[in-house]
Design a protein around this motif. Sequence first.
Motif, short mmCIF file in Angstrom:
data_model
loop_
_atom_site.label_atom_id
_atom_site.label_comp_id
_atom_site.label_asym_id
_atom_site.label_seq_id
_atom_site.Cartn_x
_atom_site.Cartn_y
_atom_site.Cartn_z
N ARG A 72 33.67 44.69 30.14
CA ARG A 72 34.19 45.12 31.44
C ARG A 72 35.36 44.22 31.82
N HIS A 73 36.44 44.81 32.36
CA HIS A 73 37.65 44.02 32.58
C HIS A 73 38.54 44.67 33.63
N ILE A 78 42.82 43.65 35.52
CA ILE A 78 43.82 42.67 35.93
C ILE A 78 43.47 42.21 37.35
N VAL A 79 43.55 40.90 37.58
CA VAL A 79 43.23 40.34 38.90
C VAL A 79 44.46 39.62 39.45
N SER A 80 44.54 39.55 40.79
CA SER A 80 45.76 39.07 41.43
C SER A 80 45.67 37.63 41.95
N ASP A 81 44.44 37.15 42.25
CA ASP A 81 44.28 35.82 42.81
C ASP A 81 42.80 35.44 42.74
N PRO A 82 42.44 34.20 43.09
CA PRO A 82 41.03 33.78 43.00
C PRO A 82 40.08 34.66 43.81
N ALA A 83 40.53 35.17 44.96
CA ALA A 83 39.66 36.05 45.75
C ALA A 83 39.39 37.35 45.00
N ASP A 84 40.39 37.84 44.28
CA ASP A 84 40.21 39.05 43.48
C ASP A 84 39.26 38.78 42.31
N VAL A 85 39.31 37.56 41.77
CA VAL A 85 38.37 37.18 40.72
C VAL A 85 36.93 37.23 41.26
N ALA A 86 36.74 36.73 42.47
CA ALA A 86 35.41 36.77 43.09
C ALA A 86 34.95 38.20 43.29
N ALA A 87 35.88 39.08 43.67
CA ALA A 87 35.54 40.49 43.84
C ALA A 87 35.15 41.12 42.51
N PHE A 88 35.90 40.78 41.46
CA PHE A 88 35.57 41.30 40.13
C PHE A 88 34.17 40.84 39.70
N ALA A 89 33.87 39.57 39.94
CA ALA A 89 32.55 39.05 39.59
C ALA A 89 31.45 39.80 40.35
N ALA A 90 31.71 40.05 41.64
CA ALA A 90 30.70 40.73 42.46
C ALA A 90 30.48 42.17 42.03
N GLU A 91 31.49 42.78 41.40
CA GLU A 91 31.36 44.16 40.92
C GLU A 91 30.41 44.26 39.73
N GLY A 92 30.15 43.13 39.08
CA GLY A 92 29.27 43.12 37.92
C GLY A 92 28.07 42.24 38.16
N ASP A 93 27.83 41.31 37.24
CA ASP A 93 26.66 40.43 37.32
C ASP A 93 26.97 39.08 37.93
N GLY A 94 28.16 38.97 38.56
CA GLY A 94 28.53 37.72 39.19
C GLY A 94 29.18 36.75 38.21
N PHE A 95 29.36 35.51 38.68
CA PHE A 95 29.92 34.47 37.82
C PHE A 95 28.87 34.04 36.80
N PRO A 96 29.32 33.46 35.66
CA PRO A 96 30.71 33.18 35.26
C PRO A 96 31.43 34.42 34.77
N VAL A 97 32.78 34.36 34.82
CA VAL A 97 33.62 35.38 34.22
C VAL A 97 34.68 34.68 33.38
N VAL A 98 35.30 35.44 32.50
CA VAL A 98 36.34 34.91 31.62
C VAL A 98 37.69 35.35 32.14
N LEU A 99 38.63 34.42 32.26
CA LEU A 99 40.00 34.72 32.67
C LEU A 99 40.95 34.42 31.52
N LYS A 100 41.92 35.32 31.31
CA LYS A 100 42.88 35.17 30.22
C LYS A 100 44.28 35.49 30.73
N THR A 101 45.25 34.64 30.42
CA THR A 101 46.63 35.04 30.66
C THR A 101 46.95 36.17 29.69
N VAL A 102 47.66 37.19 30.16
CA VAL A 102 47.84 38.37 29.31
C VAL A 102 48.75 38.11 28.12
N ARG A 103 49.61 37.08 28.22
CA ARG A 103 50.51 36.76 27.11
C ARG A 103 50.46 35.27 26.80
#
Length: 379
Positions: A119-120, A122-147
């Motif tokens: 599940r993946h 693109i996220v815009s900021d740390p708050a968006d990362v928290a929202a992404f985590a909440a959409e699934g099983d929570g933290f931890p999540v993996v973040l990657k620079t796209v390039r």
Amino acid sequence: MTFPVVGMVGGGQLARMTHEAGIPLGIRFKLLSDTPQDSAAQVVHDVVIGDYRDLDTLRAFARGCDVITFDHEHVPTEHLRALEADGIPVRPGPDALVHAQDKGVMRAKLDAIGVPCPRHRIVSDPADVAAFAAEGDGFPVVLKTVRGGYDGKGVWVVRSAEEAAEPFRAGVPVLAEEKVDFVRELAANVVRSPHGQAVAYPVVESQQVNGVCDTVIAPAPGLAEELALKAEELALRIAKELGVVGHLAVELFQTRDGRILVNELAMRPHNSGHWSQDGAITSQFANHVRAVLDLPLGDPRPRARWTVMVNVLGGDYPDMYSAYLHCMARDPQLKIHMYGKDVKPGRKVGHVNTYGDDLDDVLERARHAAGYLRGTITE
């Protein structure tokens, strides 16, 4: 008869070993390298020193080459399109290579063709990362620079929104992915030619240490035949759908519930295929050369029941040559591959391959040799 000239962009160990595979075929290589000290620049006769990010440099380098290929994925996509517009065959081409250059593009394409992925989005900021985590099983999540990431660089495992600030400092888009509960990492390596011929190597197990490939076992032990065939077919389908020419490595997660998910793609010879130098009838490097020249591909089947590759990392023991006496005397079947690099802690400076019928023995021999060369084993 005039044999073709392969232009290789990038002077690292992958270029060095690809050049080695072309020597028996009489293939000539021209290298675009950052410095004369780079791994491949030490052994290739025709070397141009220059910046692969400069289009004029690329165009001048391409003159006299019959095809352009790469040992990394960092050449700007628009530059590759310019070379194609000039009539230079680029393999893999920019339309394929962009999927290995940009993780966001890759994920979107794999979704579109129905390839299973974590599940993946693109996220815009740390708050968006928290929202992404909440959409699934929570933290931890993996973040990657796209390039730009490789060998664990550009990848973070974050356990809170507060920890998520670092990836955004690079100023490039950030991809968030679920942290997959996996049993192990696998890799499916395939090679595809311009006219559509393709071959698949046995699926391997890839073991990572601190985000860097440490050990590869070919074939992956205990992998059900059905799952192995599924992984090979998946890699072949991705190569076809993306129009890959040359070698494609599909890095996979084997999940605890019996699925396989695509982690990363690499469109060049890959660390997970180094075992094939000594363990396959035709190595990944030889088949990459054949593919970019549209020659018939070689047999990828293994020569031995088991082959193990272990990377040799730099440590506090710079004189690796003095360790050859012990390693070669202890194991006459051992294959040592060194890259001509200065020894620095944690840096990949070579690898060893062992093979045989007893996996435990093959693993022990490879790990002992790599440890002795590094200096972490002294007897």
